[in-house]
Design a protein around this motif. Structure first.
Motif, mmCIF file in Angstrom:
data_model
loop_
_atom_site.group_PDB
_atom_site.id
_atom_site.type_symbol
_atom_site.label_atom_id
_atom_site.label_comp_id
_atom_site.label_asym_id
_atom_site.label_seq_id
_atom_site.Cartn_x
_atom_site.Cartn_y
_atom_site.Cartn_z
ATOM 1 N N TYR A 7 0.804 -1.226 0.115
ATOM 2 C CA TYR A 7 0.147 -0.088 -0.072
ATOM 3 C C TYR A 7 0.858 1.079 0.073
ATOM 4 C CZ TYR A 7 -4.110 -2.776 0.897
ATOM 5 O OH TYR A 7 -5.310 -3.567 0.961
ATOM 6 N N GLY A 8 2.027 1.026 0.321
ATOM 7 C CA GLY A 8 3.097 2.176 0.384
ATOM 8 C C GLY A 8 3.011 2.894 1.734
ATOM 9 N N VAL A 9 3.822 3.991 2.205
ATOM 10 C CA VAL A 9 4.010 4.441 3.329
ATOM 11 C C VAL A 9 2.745 5.652 3.403
ATOM 12 C CG1 VAL A 9 5.384 5.827 4.807
ATOM 13 C CG2 VAL A 9 6.323 4.240 3.154
ATOM 14 N N GLU A 10 1.804 5.127 3.963
ATOM 15 C CA GLU A 10 0.501 6.239 4.075
ATOM 16 C C GLU A 10 0.317 6.320 5.559
ATOM 17 O OE1 GLU A 10 -2.395 5.027 1.456
ATOM 18 O OE2 GLU A 10 -1.094 5.394 -0.449
ATOM 19 N N THR A 11 -0.523 7.545 5.780
ATOM 20 C CA THR A 11 -1.132 7.595 7.188
ATOM 21 C C THR A 11 -2.365 6.800 7.303
ATOM 22 O OG1 THR A 11 -2.268 9.493 6.502
ATOM 23 C CG2 THR A 11 -0.103 9.909 7.330
ATOM 24 N N ASN A 12 -3.065 6.765 8.550
ATOM 25 C CA ASN A 12 -4.309 6.477 8.469
ATOM 26 C C ASN A 12 -5.530 6.996 7.681
ATOM 27 O OD1 ASN A 12 -3.681 4.019 9.958
ATOM 28 N ND2 ASN A 12 -4.231 4.927 11.948
ATOM 29 N N ALA A 13 -5.244 8.344 7.629
ATOM 30 C CA ALA A 13 -6.183 9.237 6.806
ATOM 31 C C ALA A 13 -6.183 8.896 5.392
ATOM 32 C CB ALA A 13 -5.916 10.754 7.225
ATOM 33 N N GLU A 14 -5.109 8.531 4.916
ATOM 34 C CA GLU A 14 -4.767 8.126 3.368
ATOM 35 C C GLU A 14 -5.340 6.790 3.233
ATOM 36 O OE1 GLU A 14 -0.972 11.006 2.402
ATOM 37 O OE2 GLU A 14 -0.769 9.138 3.367
ATOM 38 N N LEU A 16 -7.465 5.361 5.058
ATOM 39 C CA LEU A 16 -9.079 5.337 5.192
ATOM 40 C C LEU A 16 -9.596 5.974 3.633
ATOM 41 C CD1 LEU A 16 -11.552 4.873 6.685
ATOM 42 C CD2 LEU A 16 -10.998 7.332 7.511
ATOM 43 N N ALA A 17 -9.091 7.004 3.268
ATOM 44 C CA ALA A 17 -9.704 7.740 2.128
ATOM 45 C C ALA A 17 -9.570 6.662 0.619
ATOM 46 C CB ALA A 17 -9.028 9.098 1.905
ATOM 47 N N THR A 18 -8.404 6.222 0.723
ATOM 48 C CA THR A 18 -8.077 5.356 -0.556
ATOM 49 C C THR A 18 -8.494 4.007 -0.488
ATOM 50 O OG1 THR A 18 -6.166 6.872 -0.886
ATOM 51 C CG2 THR A 18 -6.054 4.960 -2.135
ATOM 52 N N HIS A 19 -8.230 3.137 0.752
ATOM 53 C CA HIS A 19 -8.392 1.724 0.705
ATOM 54 C C HIS A 19 -9.525 1.368 1.732
ATOM 55 C CE1 HIS A 19 -4.621 1.690 -1.471
ATOM 56 N NE2 HIS A 19 -3.981 2.426 -0.616
ATOM 57 N N GLY A 20 -9.862 2.262 2.337
ATOM 58 C CA GLY A 20 -10.991 1.820 3.357
ATOM 59 C C GLY A 20 -10.884 1.064 4.503
ATOM 60 N N GLY A 213 0.845 -0.062 22.189
ATOM 61 C CA GLY A 213 1.601 -1.102 21.574
ATOM 62 C C GLY A 213 1.583 -2.398 22.145
ATOM 63 N N LYS A 214 0.685 -2.685 23.300
ATOM 64 C CA LYS A 214 0.607 -3.814 24.032
ATOM 65 C C LYS A 214 -0.038 -4.825 23.272
ATOM 66 C CE LYS A 214 1.156 -1.809 28.643
ATOM 67 N NZ LYS A 214 0.592 -1.280 29.678
ATOM 68 N N ARG A 215 -1.110 -4.520 22.223
ATOM 69 C CA ARG A 215 -1.662 -5.398 21.536
ATOM 70 C C ARG A 215 -2.175 -4.870 20.235
ATOM 71 N NH1 ARG A 215 -7.181 -7.460 22.225
ATOM 72 N NH2 ARG A 215 -8.512 -5.778 23.063
ATOM 73 N N LYS A 216 -2.623 -5.593 19.306
ATOM 74 C CA LYS A 216 -3.004 -5.092 18.056
ATOM 75 C C LYS A 216 -4.627 -5.250 17.815
ATOM 76 C CE LYS A 216 1.337 -6.282 15.485
ATOM 77 N NZ LYS A 216 1.808 -7.089 14.339
ATOM 78 N N ALA A 217 -5.194 -4.414 17.399
ATOM 79 C CA ALA A 217 -6.460 -4.141 17.189
ATOM 80 C C ALA A 217 -6.635 -4.503 15.410
ATOM 81 C CB ALA A 217 -7.170 -2.855 17.422
ATOM 82 N N PRO A 218 -7.429 -5.361 15.000
ATOM 83 C CA PRO A 218 -7.888 -5.529 13.597
ATOM 84 C C PRO A 218 -8.374 -4.296 13.229
ATOM 85 C CG PRO A 218 -9.366 -6.412 14.865
ATOM 86 C CD PRO A 218 -8.620 -6.218 16.017
ATOM 87 N N SER A 219 -8.116 -3.965 11.777
ATOM 88 C CA SER A 219 -8.603 -2.905 11.056
ATOM 89 C C SER A 219 -9.986 -3.475 10.677
ATOM 90 C CB SER A 219 -7.682 -2.572 10.052
ATOM 91 O OG SER A 219 -7.575 -3.623 9.173
ATOM 92 N N LEU A 220 -10.688 -2.516 10.220
ATOM 93 C CA LEU A 220 -12.026 -2.873 9.707
ATOM 94 C C LEU A 220 -12.130 -2.790 8.206
ATOM 95 C CD1 LEU A 220 -14.154 -1.502 12.461
ATOM 96 C CD2 LEU A 220 -13.456 -3.828 12.326
ATOM 97 N N PRO A 221 -11.684 -3.384 7.246
ATOM 98 C CA PRO A 221 -11.717 -2.935 5.888
ATOM 99 C C PRO A 221 -13.212 -3.008 5.400
ATOM 100 C CG PRO A 221 -11.025 -5.455 6.138
ATOM 101 C CD PRO A 221 -11.419 -4.718 7.688
ATOM 102 N N LEU A 222 -13.419 -2.199 4.332
ATOM 103 C CA LEU A 222 -14.889 -2.054 3.573
ATOM 104 C C LEU A 222 -14.737 -2.810 2.384
ATOM 105 C CD1 LEU A 222 -15.556 1.648 4.477
ATOM 106 C CD2 LEU A 222 -16.526 -0.494 5.520
#
Length: 268
Positions: A7-14, A16-20, A213-222
């Motif tokens: 996906y490249g080096v992108e922020t969460n905002a990027e 979210l907007a590009t890949h959901g 950083g103690k544990r990971k939360a899953p992302s919510l893909p659309l």
């Protein structure tokens, strides 16, 4: 065999907007505090004025070279034009004036160094140079430390410490102001009886552990097929709202983390 595409080096905002989707742990994440050096300087000048009013200082005090002292924190605003020229000529002048995740403030050294320059006296601006920061990923502005009496250019460790505390106090104020604005926005958007636990009263147990950083939360893909039935459309809309709230929680969590890191530096 799976084919993976970066996906490249992108922020969460990027993302979210590009890949959901958003990531709980994103090394590229940052939150911009100021859109430009000029806006940062104006914000600092306003902050100093508020501090003078709060501490009952004489309003006729000259802005040029003005100082406010409290608990070892020294704040000054002088030679603003010269400081803006220095900031605009930096190799990293286009780098975002942002807070970044991390255990300390090393990753935020760019915005911290710029704030230290704003807090410096007029005769101290020549004591700042650009130096490479692995944590920030680019050159950042930092004061030169005087290590010998024969050195003509540089600042004492005590003075650098005072400027750093002044910068931390200012940046903490800005981050906390943004955090309060987000909380007020949430309060207007969500009725009292429908607010999810943790969205306004501090991070949930899950979100706080994720940000530390103690544990990971899953992302919510659309990336799911949109159905034609009302129930499927409602389900997708619910996921979109949940993803939006998750991103907002991460944003507030980053601001909270930065405020706490500034508090730790101020208490040092």
């Amino acid at each position: 065999q799976h084919v993976l595409l970066p996906y490249g080096v992108e922020t969460n905002a990027e993302l979210l907007a590009t890949h959901g989707f958003v990531l709980a742990e994103n090394s590229a994440e940052y939150l911009c505090l100021f859109p430009s050096h000029v806006m940062m300087a104006e914000s600092y000048e306003k902050y100093l004025s508020e501090m003078r009013l709060a501490r009952g200082l004489n309003e006729t005090m000259s802005v040029e070279g003005a100082h406010c002292e409290s608990d070892g924190i020294v704040m000054a605003l002088s030679a603003l034009h010269d400081k803006l020229l220095i900031l605009s000529s930096l190799d990293a002048s286009e780098a975002p004036l942002a807070v970044r995740p991390g255990a300390g403030l090393d990753a935020c050294s760019h915005v911290l160094g710029c704030a230290m320059l704003l807090a410096a006296d007029a005769d101290e601006v020549d004591c700042f140079v650009e130096t490479w920061s692995d944590a920030a990923g680019h050159a950042v502005l930092a004061p030169v430390v005087v290590r010998a009496a024969s050195e003509e250019r540089g600042l004492s460790s005590a003075r650098i410490f005072a400027l750093e505390k002044a910068a931390c106090a200012f940046l903490r104020h800005v981050a906390n102001t943004n955090l309060l604005a987000l909380a007020e926005s949430d309060a207007r958007a969500l009725p009292q009886n429908k607010r999810p636990v943790g969205l306004l009263g501090g991070p949930t147990r899950r979100s706080s552990s994720v940000l530390s950083g103690k544990r990971k939360a899953p992302s919510l893909p659309l990336h799911e097929e949109i159905g034609d039935t009302p129930s499927q459309e409602a389900s997708l809309e619910a996921k979109r709202k949940l993803l939006s709230l998750q991103y907002r929680e991460y944003t507030k969590g980053l601001l909270r983390s930065f405020v706490m890191r500034c508090d730790a530096r101020l208490a040092h």
